[in-house]
Design a protein around this motif. Structure first.
Motif, PDB file in Angstrom:
ATOM      1  N   ALA A 468      58.377  31.512  28.138  1.00 45.68           N
ATOM      2  CA  ALA A 468      57.900  30.205  27.694  1.00 45.68           C
ATOM      3  C   ALA A 468      56.797  29.678  28.604  1.00 45.68           C
ATOM      4  N   ILE A 469      56.938  29.872  29.908  1.00 50.34           N
ATOM      5  CA  ILE A 469      55.901  29.439  30.853  1.00 50.34           C
ATOM      6  C   ILE A 469      54.615  30.216  30.613  1.00 50.34           C
ATOM      7  N   ALA A 470      54.749  31.531  30.393  1.00 50.69           N
ATOM      8  CA  ALA A 470      53.570  32.349  30.111  1.00 50.69           C
ATOM      9  C   ALA A 470      52.879  31.897  28.834  1.00 50.69           C
ATOM     10  N   ALA A 471      53.673  31.541  27.817  1.00 50.80           N
ATOM     11  CA  ALA A 471      53.088  31.057  26.562  1.00 50.80           C
ATOM     12  C   ALA A 471      52.318  29.764  26.783  1.00 50.80           C
ATOM     13  N   GLY A 472      52.887  28.852  27.593  1.00 57.11           N
ATOM     14  CA  GLY A 472      52.188  27.602  27.863  1.00 57.11           C
ATOM     15  C   GLY A 472      50.909  27.809  28.649  1.00 57.11           C
ATOM     16  N   MET A 473      50.923  28.698  29.635  1.00 56.31           N
ATOM     17  CA  MET A 473      49.727  28.924  30.454  1.00 56.31           C
ATOM     18  C   MET A 473      48.633  29.629  29.665  1.00 56.31           C
ATOM     19  N   SER A 474      49.025  30.530  28.766  1.00 58.36           N
ATOM     20  CA  SER A 474      48.015  31.288  28.023  1.00 58.36           C
ATOM     21  C   SER A 474      47.519  30.554  26.789  1.00 58.36           C
ATOM     22  N   ALA A 475      48.222  29.495  26.361  1.00 58.99           N
ATOM     23  CA  ALA A 475      47.860  28.801  25.118  1.00 58.99           C
ATOM     24  C   ALA A 475      46.412  28.311  25.094  1.00 58.99           C
ATOM     25  N   PRO A 476      45.903  27.644  26.150  1.00 60.40           N
ATOM     26  CA  PRO A 476      44.521  27.153  26.061  1.00 60.40           C
ATOM     27  C   PRO A 476      43.493  28.266  25.920  1.00 60.40           C
ATOM     28  N   TYR A 477      43.752  29.438  26.503  1.00 60.11           N
ATOM     29  CA  TYR A 477      42.785  30.528  26.427  1.00 60.11           C
ATOM     30  C   TYR A 477      42.797  31.188  25.052  1.00 60.11           C
ATOM     31  N   LEU A 478      43.975  31.237  24.442  1.00 65.73           N
ATOM     32  CA  LEU A 478      44.044  31.740  23.072  1.00 65.73           C
ATOM     33  C   LEU A 478      43.319  30.788  22.123  1.00 65.73           C
ATOM     34  N   LEU A 479      43.455  29.479  22.373  1.00 64.69           N
ATOM     35  CA  LEU A 479      42.746  28.503  21.539  1.00 64.69           C
ATOM     36  C   LEU A 479      41.234  28.624  21.718  1.00 64.69           C
ATOM     37  N   LEU A 480      40.780  28.835  22.960  1.00 64.47           N
ATOM     38  CA  LEU A 480      39.344  28.995  23.206  1.00 64.47           C
ATOM     39  C   LEU A 480      38.789  30.216  22.490  1.00 64.47           C
ATOM     40  N   CYS A 481      39.557  31.287  22.460  1.00 64.53           N
ATOM     41  CA  CYS A 481      39.078  32.504  21.798  1.00 64.53           C
ATOM     42  C   CYS A 481      39.133  32.386  20.281  1.00 64.53           C
TER      43      CYS A 481
END
Length: 512
Positions: A468-481
């Motif tokens: 869950a922490i990994a999902a939260g940290m990676s979420a903004p970068y997935l949105l940017l891409c």
């Protein structure tokens, strides 16, 4: 423009920091020293001057905490771990259950309620020696372990010993402190003339109604639950009614439709958490059985906290130095196809997940091996780690102020940059791993609460929390891409941060 020496030095500094971090995590400290203070002082006390064969006496674990730090009650609440005592007694000796004084009810950021103790607590246990003792002295040994928290939580432990002579008679010892803490123990439930209790279940809520004129005379009244491990309880609400009736509403999550009551204590006094409080122990009616199944509702709440904490982790100060590493990696692909940018972002997120899953498996292994585990902070209880890190930070600071530049041999530079500078999805993956390694020492709002809950749970929940922490940290970068047009905004933000550093070092020159 940033010099080649600085470009070469940054990967070296980052790799060195990552190596030190990994070593510190493999060797978690058990000391309780934080910022030069010993957080908890522990010792054993007895209420008798000597041991009389076959005659019970009381031993207490005295924990003295520094101001604003707390340890936990038998039921810690939304997060935390209760204190444990493992005795090593001579053959033929018996020890009773821990007698817990009335705890404080504390509310932490994020509406997290916990039950614990500030400043000092004495946990009592009755010890019964063997009927026949040959030696003239006996030694009682115990291993005590606890979790002490303020803004961060640090586990601690101590191996304690208490030597007592053997005699035909004994006198009282440590009378003041034992008398004081015995008065703070919950009392047995009074007779029906003083207080009458009834339980009722309404869907996902238990209601304890207490009819007592004595209880109604106190302005502060509360119910502190003691649920079984597989029963999740919410925050208790108190309602006052006519005729001296007080109702405690306890939200629960369980699949057992027959669950109709909970163990706990009814706490009352003139002020909430004030001195002079009293408590009555409330046990469930005969025939009550605990739930044997778990419900995911409470778990989902903490997983959401983990996701939010991971998202906020991107904004914490120790992550700011690597923001450019994260953002510019996407900007360099901005002129390529949208699909390729998305693949790069997914690979970057894969690196984040790989690191967090690996870290979770490492911590699970340490927990199974009997080590204390926590997210951020335990490595800072190791004086060698603090010394090494202080030297590294000093070297970095001198480098940033331009006192000297770090330059590596060309072959070493190419090797370090190969991990994070490779083109394609593999390079993006290792950029994600590398950036997350640097973010690991940070903590963030919601993150400490979520991990404090997870570390007290089975391995599967610990792994789920890190996902869950990994999902939260990676979420903004997935949105940017997924939306490459947003990269411009992140570009300007990154440039502003970079320009501020350059301006501080060399004045206005060669900015973004």
């Amino acid at each position: 423009m940033v010099s080649n020496a600085m470009n070469a030095g940054r990967p070296a500094r980052s790799a060195l920091f990552a190596a030190v971090l990994l070593v510190s995590m493999l060797c978690p400290g058990r000391a309780q020293t934080y910022e030069g203070r010993e957080l908890v002082q522990a010792r054993l006390l007895a209420d008798a001057t000597a041991v009389v064969p076959g005659k019970p006496f009381t031993v207490g674990l005295l924990l003295h905490m520094v101001p604003n730090w707390h340890t936990y009650w038998k039921f810690p609440g939304d997060a935390g771990i209760p204190t444990e005592i493992k005795w090593k007694l001579p053959d033929g000796w018996r020890v009773g259950e821990i007698q817990w004084p009335i705890p404080l009810k504390l509310t932490e950021p994020g509406d997290i309620q916990i039950y614990g103790y500030h400043e000092e607590v004495l946990l009592l246990q009755e010890v019964t020696p063997a009927a026949s003792l040959k030696d003239s002295n006996v030694q009682l040994a115990a291993e005590a372990s606890w979790l002490v928290c303020e803004k961060i939580c640090i586990p601690g432990s101590a191996n304690l010993k208490l030597d007592l002579p053997v005699a035909a008679q004994s006198a009282s010892a440590n009378e003041e402190i034992f008398s004081r803490y015995r008065r703070s123990l919950p009392q047995n439930w009074p007779t029906g003339e003083v207080a009458r209790a009834t339980w009722q279940r309404e869907g996902a809520e238990l209601r304890l109604a207490v009819e007592s004129a004595a209880l109604a005379n106190y302005p502060a009244a509360d119910f502190f639950p003691l649920p079984e491990n597989n029963v999740v309880v919410g925050h208790v609400k108190t309602e006052r009614g006519p005729g001296g009736k007080t109702t405690f509403r306890v939200p629960i999550e369980t699949a057992d439709k027959n669950l109709s009551a909970l163990d706990g204590i009814v706490v009352f006094g003139h002020n909430e958490n004030g001195a002079g409080r009293n408590a009555w122990s409330q046990s469930p009616p005969a025939g009550w059985t605990a739930s044997t199944s778990k419900m995911p509702g409470g778990l989902i709440q903490f997983l959401l906290f983990g996701f939010i904490g991971g998202f906020i982790l991107n904004l914490m100060p120790c992550v700011l130095p690597v923001i450019s590493l994260k953002i510019f990696g996407f900007i360099q692909h901005a002129g390529q196809s949208r699909g390729k940018i998305l693949r790069s972002g997914i690979a970057f997120a894969g690196g984040i997940f790989a690191w967090f899953v690996g870290l979770a498996l490492l911590l699970i292994g340490l927990k199974i091996a009997g080590h204390d585990i926590t997210w951020g902070g335990f490595q800072f209880t190791n004086p060698y780690f603090v010394l090494v890190l202080s030297v590294i930070v000093l070297v970095f600071a001198l480098n940033l102020f331009g006192v000297f530049e770090i330059s590596l041999p060309q072959s070493a530079t190419r090797g370090l940059l190969g991990w994070t500078g490779a083109q394609g999805d593999v390079g993006s993956f290792f950029q994600g791993v590398f950036a997350t390694v640097l973010a690991t020492p940070c903590t963030a709002p919601f993150l400490g609460t979520a991990l404090g809950f997870a570390f007290a749970q089975p391995p599967l929940i610990i792994l789920s929390m890190f996902v869950a922490i990994a999902a939260g940290m990676s979420a903004p970068y997935l949105l940017l891409c997924a939306q490459p047009a947003w990269l411009r905004c992140s570009f300007f933000f990154t440039c502003s941060a970079r320009n501020a550093v350059l301006k501080a070092r060399s004045g206005p020159a060669a900015f973004c």
